[in-house]
Design an enzyme around this catalytic site. Structure first.
Site, PDB file in Angstrom:
ATOM      1  N   ASP A  33       0.660  -1.184   0.074  1.00 25.17           N
ATOM      2  CA  ASP A  33      -0.047  -0.069  -0.020  1.00 25.17           C
ATOM      3  C   ASP A  33       0.924   1.225  -0.093  1.00 25.17           C
ATOM      4  OD1 ASP A  33      -2.059  -1.717   0.442  1.00 25.17           O
ATOM      5  OD2 ASP A  33      -1.751  -1.770   2.706  1.00 25.17           O
ATOM      6  N   ASN A 174     -17.607  -6.614   0.449  1.00 26.74           N
ATOM      7  CA  ASN A 174     -16.989  -5.964   1.487  1.00 26.74           C
ATOM      8  C   ASN A 174     -16.833  -4.401   1.641  1.00 26.74           C
ATOM      9  OD1 ASN A 174     -15.761  -8.739   0.572  1.00 26.74           O
ATOM     10  ND2 ASN A 174     -15.393  -8.545   2.764  1.00 26.74           N
ATOM     11  N   GLU A 211     -11.287  -1.007  -3.175  1.00 24.94           N
ATOM     12  CA  GLU A 211     -10.391  -0.013  -2.270  1.00 24.94           C
ATOM     13  C   GLU A 211      -9.457   0.741  -2.868  1.00 24.94           C
ATOM     14  OE1 GLU A 211      -9.095  -3.238   0.416  1.00 24.94           O
ATOM     15  OE2 GLU A 211      -7.552  -3.864  -0.913  1.00 24.94           O
ATOM     16  N   HIS A 275      -3.143  -1.208  -4.973  1.00 19.60           N
ATOM     17  CA  HIS A 275      -3.039  -0.150  -4.073  1.00 19.60           C
ATOM     18  C   HIS A 275      -2.112   0.894  -4.420  1.00 19.60           C
ATOM     19  CE1 HIS A 275      -4.497   0.746   0.006  1.00 19.60           C
ATOM     20  NE2 HIS A 275      -3.810   1.993  -0.606  1.00 19.60           N
ATOM     21  N   ARG A 309       4.861  -8.290  -0.085  1.00 14.78           N
ATOM     22  CA  ARG A 309       4.140  -7.306  -1.213  1.00 14.78           C
ATOM     23  C   ARG A 309       5.136  -6.288  -0.964  1.00 14.78           C
ATOM     24  NH1 ARG A 309      -1.929  -6.449   0.686  1.00 14.78           N
ATOM     25  NH2 ARG A 309      -0.910  -6.400   2.924  1.00 14.78           N
TER      26      ARG A 309
END
Length: 311
Positions: A33, A174, A211, A275, A309
């Site tokens: 992120d 979600n 998101e 992200h 990640r």
């Protein structure tokens, strides 16, 4: 790896040839992120989710290549009890009206509340966000209390907006994407408007998720990227676009791409890209899409527990 961002939607953005840039991927290992901003002082400031989900870090460097070796400073740690005690996710660092603000997501410390995730804000008045004191400004409240995260902020034509992801009780899935006007760096006002929900199959793999919104305004258009699906190799990026003259609080102003614009590329060893944030080269002439991804597909167990990640 820069070739991966040359998707059709980016044809509307000014791009340099890959040969004009020297970027060694990954830029920073084990940081998901990612949020990268080049400030007016000439420094790149970087923050991201750490694998332990327990703290907020900031580092800075003069160049992209120097970010990997730049010493991260822990500027805040999770609470031992109560709110802000778990799942410290997706920080973003923004300079607003002469102060620094970090927007991040956190759940409760107690076992039954770790998934009560909300958006919180820290503030720092120092010129350098690695100095000075970070003050907790509390929860950034949305129109209703529910699972919410991934707040970003941007200014368009003198109005500051907040965009974020949140769960709605009567909508399957979600999280959806919302936008609202801000009346201060720590609050929204008026109605929050849903811009997107997980409606295509590629947004519904493992989890129904929209998101991680990020905004860039170029060539008469407002672009909002977002991430979709679970956090494994299925993770990918979608795109919303609006005319710069449109009412950004009107969902009809936005066009949603029916296909993802950035996905796993097995041949290049990039799995689950998403992200993102946007930054620029030091001369400000070339836009950079900064994202996280893994270099392998298969993950035992929940992908959220896998630390690799990379930015």
């Amino acid at each position: 790896m820069l070739r991966l961002i040359l998707c059709s939607w980016l044809s509307l953005l000014p791009l340099a040839r890959a040969a004009d840039l020297s970027i060694a991927n990954p830029v920073v290992r084990q940081r998901a992120d990612p949020h990268l901003t080049r400030h007016t002082d000439g420094w790149y400031y970087f923050t991201a989710t750490v694998p332990e989900y327990d703290r907020l870090e900031v580092r800075r460097a003069r160049t992209l290549a120097a970010l990997a070796a730049a010493e991260p400073k822990t500027i805040w740690r999770k609470h031992a009890t109560g709110p802000m005690g778990s799942h410290i996710w997706a920080p973003e660092l923004h300079h607003i009206d002469g102060k620094w603000f970090i927007y991040f997501a956190a759940g409760g410390a107690e076992k039954e509340k770790v998934w009560h995730i909300r958006i919180y804000v820290l503030e720092n008045a120092a010129a350098n966000p690695l100095d000075g004191a970070w003050i907790e400004r509390g929860e950034l409240k949305t129109n209703w209390p529910s699972f919410s995260l991934d707040a970003t902020t941007f200014v368009h034509r003198g109005t500051r907006y907040l965009a974020w992801a949140q769960k709605a009780e009567k909508i399957r899935g979600n999280t959806n994407l919302y936008i609202a006007k801000m009346d201060s760096p720590t609050s929204i006002f008026g109605e929050q408007v849903m811009l997107s929900r997980p409606e295509f199959p590629w947004e519904q793999i493992r989890y129904w998720v929209n998101e991680g919104p990020a905004v860039i305004i170029r060539n008469g258009r407002v672009f909002m990227t977002y991430s979709a699906a679970g956090t494994g190799a299925e993770y990918c990026m979608g795109l919303l676009t609006a005319d710069e003259n449109a009412d950004l609080l009107n969902p009809a102003s936005w066009r949603k791409s029916e296909k993802p614009v950035f996905t796993t590329h097995e041949g290049n060893g990039v799995f689950g890209p998403g992200h993102n944030s946007f930054s620029t080269t030091p001369d400000g002439k070339t836009d950079l899409l900064v994202y996280h991804a893994r270099n392998y597909r298969d993950i035992p167990g929940d992908p959220l527990h896998d630390p690799n990640r990379h930015t």
